[in-house]
Motif scaffolding. Structure first.
Motif, PDB file in Angstrom:
ATOM      1  N   LYS A 230      20.124 -18.482   6.214  1.00  0.00           N
ATOM      2  CA  LYS A 230      21.082 -20.023   6.249  1.00  0.00           C
ATOM      3  C   LYS A 230      21.355 -20.173   5.068  1.00  0.00           C
ATOM      4  O   LYS A 230      22.276 -20.795   3.799  1.00  0.00           O
ATOM      5  CB  LYS A 230      21.741 -20.966   7.088  1.00  0.00           C
ATOM      6  N   HIS A 231      19.944 -20.998   4.341  1.00  0.00           N
ATOM      7  CA  HIS A 231      19.359 -21.992   3.430  1.00  0.00           C
ATOM      8  C   HIS A 231      18.815 -21.285   2.231  1.00  0.00           C
ATOM      9  O   HIS A 231      18.610 -22.100   0.993  1.00  0.00           O
ATOM     10  CB  HIS A 231      18.158 -22.818   4.049  1.00  0.00           C
ATOM     11  N   CYS A 232      17.702 -20.116   2.728  1.00  0.00           N
ATOM     12  CA  CYS A 232      17.121 -19.357   1.903  1.00  0.00           C
ATOM     13  C   CYS A 232      17.177 -18.419   0.888  1.00  0.00           C
ATOM     14  O   CYS A 232      16.858 -17.642   0.954  1.00  0.00           O
ATOM     15  CB  CYS A 232      15.607 -19.353   1.986  1.00  0.00           C
ATOM     16  N   GLY A 233      19.208 -17.745   1.127  1.00  0.00           N
ATOM     17  CA  GLY A 233      19.327 -16.846   0.145  1.00  0.00           C
ATOM     18  C   GLY A 233      19.092 -15.188   0.891  1.00  0.00           C
ATOM     19  O   GLY A 233      18.827 -15.719   2.743  1.00  0.00           O
ATOM     20  N   SER A 234      19.502 -14.442   0.353  1.00  0.00           N
ATOM     21  CA  SER A 234      18.973 -13.073   0.989  1.00  0.00           C
ATOM     22  C   SER A 234      18.767 -12.470   0.440  1.00  0.00           C
ATOM     23  O   SER A 234      18.846 -10.885   1.091  1.00  0.00           O
ATOM     24  CB  SER A 234      20.451 -12.505   1.416  1.00  0.00           C
ATOM     25  N   ASP A 235      17.243 -12.786  -0.644  1.00  0.00           N
ATOM     26  CA  ASP A 235      16.719 -11.720  -1.339  1.00  0.00           C
ATOM     27  C   ASP A 235      15.976 -11.239  -0.422  1.00  0.00           C
ATOM     28  O   ASP A 235      15.849 -11.348   0.995  1.00  0.00           O
ATOM     29  CB  ASP A 235      15.537 -12.514  -1.871  1.00  0.00           C
ATOM     30  N   PHE A 236      14.874  -9.827  -0.126  1.00  0.00           N
ATOM     31  CA  PHE A 236      13.910  -9.448   0.468  1.00  0.00           C
ATOM     32  C   PHE A 236      13.182 -10.138   1.111  1.00  0.00           C
ATOM     33  O   PHE A 236      12.825  -9.513   2.538  1.00  0.00           O
ATOM     34  CB  PHE A 236      12.713  -8.398  -0.530  1.00  0.00           C
ATOM     35  N   LEU A 274       8.485  -5.737  11.267  1.00  0.00           N
ATOM     36  CA  LEU A 274       9.333  -5.996  10.317  1.00  0.00           C
ATOM     37  C   LEU A 274       9.811  -5.819   9.153  1.00  0.00           C
ATOM     38  O   LEU A 274      10.164  -5.779   8.357  1.00  0.00           O
ATOM     39  CB  LEU A 274      10.311  -6.954  11.064  1.00  0.00           C
ATOM     40  N   PRO A 275       8.996  -6.442   8.393  1.00  0.00           N
ATOM     41  CA  PRO A 275       8.695  -6.489   7.136  1.00  0.00           C
ATOM     42  C   PRO A 275       8.707  -5.289   6.065  1.00  0.00           C
ATOM     43  O   PRO A 275       9.560  -5.367   5.274  1.00  0.00           O
ATOM     44  CB  PRO A 275       7.385  -7.447   6.287  1.00  0.00           C
ATOM     45  N   VAL A 276       7.619  -3.984   6.860  1.00  0.00           N
ATOM     46  CA  VAL A 276       7.592  -3.252   6.218  1.00  0.00           C
ATOM     47  C   VAL A 276       9.180  -2.731   6.270  1.00  0.00           C
ATOM     48  O   VAL A 276       9.141  -1.120   5.471  1.00  0.00           O
ATOM     49  CB  VAL A 276       6.796  -2.695   7.028  1.00  0.00           C
ATOM     50  N   GLU A 281      13.915  -0.235   3.735  1.00  0.00           N
ATOM     51  CA  GLU A 281      15.638  -0.173   3.916  1.00  0.00           C
ATOM     52  C   GLU A 281      16.138  -0.947   2.071  1.00  0.00           C
ATOM     53  O   GLU A 281      17.579   0.013   2.338  1.00  0.00           O
ATOM     54  CB  GLU A 281      15.951  -0.922   4.961  1.00  0.00           C
ATOM     55  N   ASP A 282      14.960  -1.762   1.708  1.00  0.00           N
ATOM     56  CA  ASP A 282      15.689  -2.377   0.560  1.00  0.00           C
ATOM     57  C   ASP A 282      15.702  -0.641  -0.823  1.00  0.00           C
ATOM     58  O   ASP A 282      16.415  -1.133  -1.405  1.00  0.00           O
ATOM     59  CB  ASP A 282      15.022  -3.249   0.203  1.00  0.00           C
ATOM     60  N   GLU A 288       9.842   9.939   6.379  1.00  0.00           N
ATOM     61  CA  GLU A 288       8.448  10.508   6.628  1.00  0.00           C
ATOM     62  C   GLU A 288       7.642   8.774   5.781  1.00  0.00           C
ATOM     63  O   GLU A 288       6.620   8.555   6.463  1.00  0.00           O
ATOM     64  CB  GLU A 288       8.418  11.091   5.588  1.00  0.00           C
ATOM     65  N   GLU A 289       8.207   8.045   4.536  1.00  0.00           N
ATOM     66  CA  GLU A 289       7.099   6.967   3.999  1.00  0.00           C
ATOM     67  C   GLU A 289       6.745   6.223   4.824  1.00  0.00           C
ATOM     68  O   GLU A 289       5.715   4.986   4.188  1.00  0.00           O
ATOM     69  CB  GLU A 289       7.853   7.067   2.176  1.00  0.00           C
ATOM     70  N   LEU A 290       8.370   5.562   5.195  1.00  0.00           N
ATOM     71  CA  LEU A 290       8.324   4.445   6.140  1.00  0.00           C
ATOM     72  C   LEU A 290       6.881   4.475   7.100  1.00  0.00           C
ATOM     73  O   LEU A 290       6.611   3.416   7.502  1.00  0.00           O
ATOM     74  CB  LEU A 290       9.433   4.177   7.403  1.00  0.00           C
ATOM     75  N   TYR A 291       6.964   5.781   8.008  1.00  0.00           N
ATOM     76  CA  TYR A 291       5.817   6.018   8.825  1.00  0.00           C
ATOM     77  C   TYR A 291       4.955   5.968   8.531  1.00  0.00           C
ATOM     78  O   TYR A 291       4.058   5.683   9.032  1.00  0.00           O
ATOM     79  CB  TYR A 291       7.177   7.593   9.287  1.00  0.00           C
ATOM     80  N   ARG A 292       4.412   6.350   7.860  1.00  0.00           N
ATOM     81  CA  ARG A 292       3.019   6.497   7.364  1.00  0.00           C
ATOM     82  C   ARG A 292       2.812   5.205   6.948  1.00  0.00           C
ATOM     83  O   ARG A 292       1.448   4.355   6.848  1.00  0.00           O
ATOM     84  CB  ARG A 292       3.381   7.773   6.144  1.00  0.00           C
TER      85      ARG A 292
END
Length: 428
Positions: A230-236, A274-276, A281-282, A288-292
């Motif tokens: 709500k207050h800090c934007g929507s950047d990564f 979750l950060p990964v 997603e971004d 495969e890269e995400l799983y590794r």
């Protein structure tokens, strides 16, 4: 010397042991599991129960809502829920079988002092004895070192299990693992066959994402995740912090959705993944890269926690977020040195966050640790790293990890005692 094949087998076994589903904060769930198993061994409905546990168990149960209890907190509530409606065969999801129809009975037994809680001093940080009684019949279950590690079972004086060691339902007892090091973890993440880890990692993505989404939708705790968005934007960086915090918002307030834990902790399982997932997603990173990357993140966190221990006065969100930061560097194309620098930069920054129990503010600590890990990543890709000799940082990442582990496991023992003393009434 271990061969590559030996290391692969070891790392796969570690992932399968540590990345297991849990419903609710793991310390009250461990109490519920022990109590449910004691009731099962007794074989009849108990007329009263006693729970004896270490200070770290009490510390991590006091402030968190036990799932499927109608909003109750505390050791007694967790034990009663396990006894009257839990299924110990489900391990860390023992309370999944407790229905809303049981809530009034749990509250009634709580008010009737059906269960009593007692502190045991001088034992392992993770230690629970559950005793149940029905007339002259008794049953006792002892858990030590890991949340479902039953080492002793006694029924009416007859010893059924004695020093069983690791069980096959939950995570491992902490033990030094010389095979765990950043270089071999990176090599394993690069080369492990996807079909060997796909089921574990896909479950972590699905379950941990789901609870984060629930945390962002609902009113849980103080809504750290929702407030950040709500207050800090929507950047990564904001979304990575918010999603991880929201998962903890929900868990700490009794949300009845399971997560895949890391190092015995659902909050660490959330912070390590979750950060990964958000970064992948971004950047439109493939499966495969995400799983590794998640393999790397999980093992980096576990590597740190083997030296620290599952429960201590050191906030586990730091080691988990450190794993996430390393995995983000990995996904951005970072090499071994840059990954090491991300780890070093994170630990140099937030290596002093204390654990004062599981509770809603864990969500804020997760957000802070993730923020630090992302900053550490950015410093690393710019070629910047804190130098050896600055505090606990050394020129060798393995020595830095070892220093943090020793500080947390040995140096903070008195801190842990003082935190517990203050929490149970030493200060108001």
């Amino acid at each position: 010397m271990s061969t590559t094949a030996d290391i692969h087998r070891t790392y796969l076994a570690i992932l399968r042991r540590e990345l297991v589903p849990a419903l609710g904060c793991t310390e009250p769930i461990a109490v519920a599991y022990a109590a449910a198993e004691a009731a099962r061994v007794l074989g009849t409905s108990p007329d009263h129960a006693e729970i004896w546990c270490s200070g770290n168990i009490i510390k991590n149960v006091m402030g968190v809502v036990v799932p499927n209890t109608g909003g109750l907190k505390g050791v007694d509530a967790a034990a009663i829920a396990g006894i009257i409606g839990g299924d110990s065969g489900l391990g860390m999801q023992v309370l999944e079988t407790v229905t809303a129809a049981r809530h009034a009975e749990i509250r009634r037994l709580l008010d009737a002092r059906f269960c009593s809680t007692h502190l045991i001093e001088g034992e392992d940080n993770l230690f629970i004895i559950a005793k149940v009684f029905a007339g002259d019949q008794t049953a006792e279950v002892v858990i030590r070192g890991a949340h479902t590690n039953i080492v002793r079972v006694v029924r009416s004086g007859e010893v059924i299990v004695d020093d069983a060691g690791e069980d096959d339902v939950g995570e491992s007892v902490d033990a030094p693992s010389p095979e765990l090091n950043v270089r071999d973890i990176l090599a394993f993440a690069d080369t492990v066959a996807l079909d060997q880890i796909a089921d574990i990692i896909s479950a972590q993505i699905e379950k941990n994402t789901r609870i984060a989404e629930e945390g962002l939708r609902g009113q849980y705790g103080v809504c750290v995740g929702r407030t950040l968005l709500k207050h800090c934007g929507s950047d990564f960086k904001t979304r990575a912090k918010a999603r991880a915090a929201a998962g903890s918002d929900a868990r700490m307030s009794g949300c009845a959705l399971p997560v895949i834990i890391n190092s015995g902790s659902g909050n660490q399982g959330i912070a390590v993944s979750l950060p990964v997932i958000t970064y992948a997603e971004d950047m439109k990173v493939g499966r495969e890269e995400l799983y590794r990357a998640l393999v790397l993140s999980n093992l980096i966190a576990i590597h740190q926690k083997t030296a620290i221990g599952k429960l201590s006065a050191f906030c586990g969100a730091v080691s988990a977020a450190c794993g996430s930061g390393a995995a983000i560097t990995y996904l951005s194309g970072g090499d071994y040195e840059e990954i090491c620098n991300t780890i070093t930069n994170t630990l140099a920054n937030v290596g002093g966050i204390v654990c004062d129990g599981a509770k809603p503010s864990c969500a804020a600590k997760i957000a802070s640790a993730v923020d630090a890990a992302i900053m550490a990543h950015h410093l690393s890709v710019e070629g910047k790293v804190f130098s050896g000799g600055e505090g606990l940082v050394t020129a060798d990442v393995e020595c830095t990890i070892a220093n943090i582990g020793r500080m947390a496991s040995e140096g903070m023992k008195s801190t842990d005692v003082e935190i517990l003393r203050l929490m149970v009434g030493g200060a108001r």
